[in-house]
Design a protein around this motif. Structure first.
Motif, PDB file in Angstrom:
ATOM      1  N   ARG A 153     -24.913  -3.768   4.718  1.00 58.78           N
ATOM      2  CA  ARG A 153     -25.272  -5.024   4.803  1.00 58.78           C
ATOM      3  C   ARG A 153     -23.968  -5.774   4.881  1.00 58.78           C
ATOM      4  O   ARG A 153     -23.879  -6.919   5.645  1.00 58.78           O
ATOM      5  CB  ARG A 153     -26.254  -5.616   3.686  1.00 58.78           C
ATOM      6  CG  ARG A 153     -26.316  -6.998   3.769  1.00 58.78           C
ATOM      7  CD  ARG A 153     -27.486  -7.384   2.856  1.00 58.78           C
ATOM      8  NE  ARG A 153     -28.614  -7.898   3.552  1.00 58.78           N
ATOM      9  CZ  ARG A 153     -29.924  -8.094   3.185  1.00 58.78           C
ATOM     10  NH1 ARG A 153     -30.027  -7.917   1.797  1.00 58.78           N
ATOM     11  NH2 ARG A 153     -30.737  -8.719   3.872  1.00 58.78           N
ATOM     12  N   LEU A 154     -23.137  -5.592   4.130  1.00 58.36           N
ATOM     13  CA  LEU A 154     -21.757  -6.553   3.880  1.00 58.36           C
ATOM     14  C   LEU A 154     -20.999  -6.210   5.214  1.00 58.36           C
ATOM     15  O   LEU A 154     -20.458  -6.957   5.625  1.00 58.36           O
ATOM     16  CB  LEU A 154     -21.010  -6.007   2.435  1.00 58.36           C
ATOM     17  CG  LEU A 154     -19.748  -6.781   2.451  1.00 58.36           C
ATOM     18  CD1 LEU A 154     -20.079  -8.549   2.429  1.00 58.36           C
ATOM     19  CD2 LEU A 154     -19.156  -6.427   0.814  1.00 58.36           C
ATOM     20  N   HIS A 206     -19.629  -8.944   7.823  1.00 59.52           N
ATOM     21  CA  HIS A 206     -18.182  -8.989   8.566  1.00 59.52           C
ATOM     22  C   HIS A 206     -18.191  -8.762   9.822  1.00 59.52           C
ATOM     23  O   HIS A 206     -17.199  -9.608  10.674  1.00 59.52           O
ATOM     24  CB  HIS A 206     -17.404  -8.004   7.610  1.00 59.52           C
ATOM     25  CG  HIS A 206     -16.837  -8.422   6.280  1.00 59.52           C
ATOM     26  ND1 HIS A 206     -15.861  -9.192   6.147  1.00 59.52           N
ATOM     27  CD2 HIS A 206     -17.398  -8.232   5.146  1.00 59.52           C
ATOM     28  CE1 HIS A 206     -15.638  -9.388   4.857  1.00 59.52           C
ATOM     29  NE2 HIS A 206     -16.637  -8.632   4.463  1.00 59.52           N
ATOM     30  N   TYR A 207     -18.787  -7.881  10.426  1.00 58.43           N
ATOM     31  CA  TYR A 207     -18.897  -7.546  11.850  1.00 58.43           C
ATOM     32  C   TYR A 207     -19.354  -8.827  12.715  1.00 58.43           C
ATOM     33  O   TYR A 207     -18.760  -9.257  13.604  1.00 58.43           O
ATOM     34  CB  TYR A 207     -19.879  -6.440  12.136  1.00 58.43           C
ATOM     35  CG  TYR A 207     -19.788  -5.932  13.620  1.00 58.43           C
ATOM     36  CD1 TYR A 207     -18.515  -5.292  14.109  1.00 58.43           C
ATOM     37  CD2 TYR A 207     -20.434  -6.585  14.577  1.00 58.43           C
ATOM     38  CE1 TYR A 207     -18.328  -4.951  15.425  1.00 58.43           C
ATOM     39  CE2 TYR A 207     -20.344  -6.250  15.964  1.00 58.43           C
ATOM     40  CZ  TYR A 207     -19.203  -5.340  16.449  1.00 58.43           C
ATOM     41  OH  TYR A 207     -19.071  -5.273  17.654  1.00 58.43           O
ATOM     42  N   ARG A 217     -21.082 -13.252   9.701  1.00 56.00           N
ATOM     43  CA  ARG A 217     -21.833 -14.186   8.991  1.00 56.00           C
ATOM     44  C   ARG A 217     -21.908 -14.434   7.619  1.00 56.00           C
ATOM     45  O   ARG A 217     -21.882 -13.471   6.725  1.00 56.00           O
ATOM     46  CB  ARG A 217     -23.523 -13.548   9.217  1.00 56.00           C
ATOM     47  CG  ARG A 217     -23.741 -13.278  10.641  1.00 56.00           C
ATOM     48  CD  ARG A 217     -24.579 -14.435  11.212  1.00 56.00           C
ATOM     49  NE  ARG A 217     -24.730 -14.402  12.519  1.00 56.00           N
ATOM     50  CZ  ARG A 217     -25.697 -13.965  13.295  1.00 56.00           C
ATOM     51  NH1 ARG A 217     -26.516 -13.238  12.635  1.00 56.00           N
ATOM     52  NH2 ARG A 217     -25.825 -13.954  14.370  1.00 56.00           N
ATOM     53  N   GLY A 218     -21.314 -15.496   7.122  1.00 57.29           N
ATOM     54  CA  GLY A 218     -21.248 -15.913   5.790  1.00 57.29           C
ATOM     55  C   GLY A 218     -19.691 -15.447   5.404  1.00 57.29           C
ATOM     56  O   GLY A 218     -19.556 -15.929   4.096  1.00 57.29           O
ATOM     57  N   VAL A 219     -19.003 -14.760   6.188  1.00 58.84           N
ATOM     58  CA  VAL A 219     -17.707 -14.274   5.550  1.00 58.84           C
ATOM     59  C   VAL A 219     -17.011 -14.565   7.068  1.00 58.84           C
ATOM     60  O   VAL A 219     -17.438 -14.589   8.244  1.00 58.84           O
ATOM     61  CB  VAL A 219     -17.517 -13.069   5.254  1.00 58.84           C
ATOM     62  CG1 VAL A 219     -18.384 -12.801   4.011  1.00 58.84           C
ATOM     63  CG2 VAL A 219     -18.321 -11.939   6.493  1.00 58.84           C
TER      64      VAL A 219
END
Length: 85
Positions: A29-30, A34-35, A38-40
């Protein structure tokens, strides 16, 4: 990035569970976050690193996403023999 079909899906991770607790689905999920950025901050290399961690734990979506990145050289050096594993 040209990577699709990367497996983007809803992973059910219980509330309060994180990658730091060594839950492979949380790493996937993380990695997706990153890919996609989204949110990062978008970082395909970091995504591959997270997918590899999940893949090393036997998580099938981590294996697939890492293989897809290795196949096309997205965020990592292209490596067809490793992608085929």
């Amino acid at each position: 990035s040209a990577l699709f079909p990367i497996t983007v899906f809803v992973i059910t991770v219980p509330q309060g569970i994180s990658a730091e607790q060594k839950v492979p689905e949380a790493y996937v999920r993380l990695g997706i976050m990153h890919y996609l950025g989204r949110g990062v901050t978008k970082d395909t290399y970091q995504a591959a690193t997270l997918f590899k961690t999940a893949a090393d734990m036997g998580e099938r979506y981590g294996q697939y996403n890492l293989a897809t990145q290795l196949e096309v050289g997205d965020g990592v050096e292209q490596n067809l023999p490793l992608a085929a594993e």
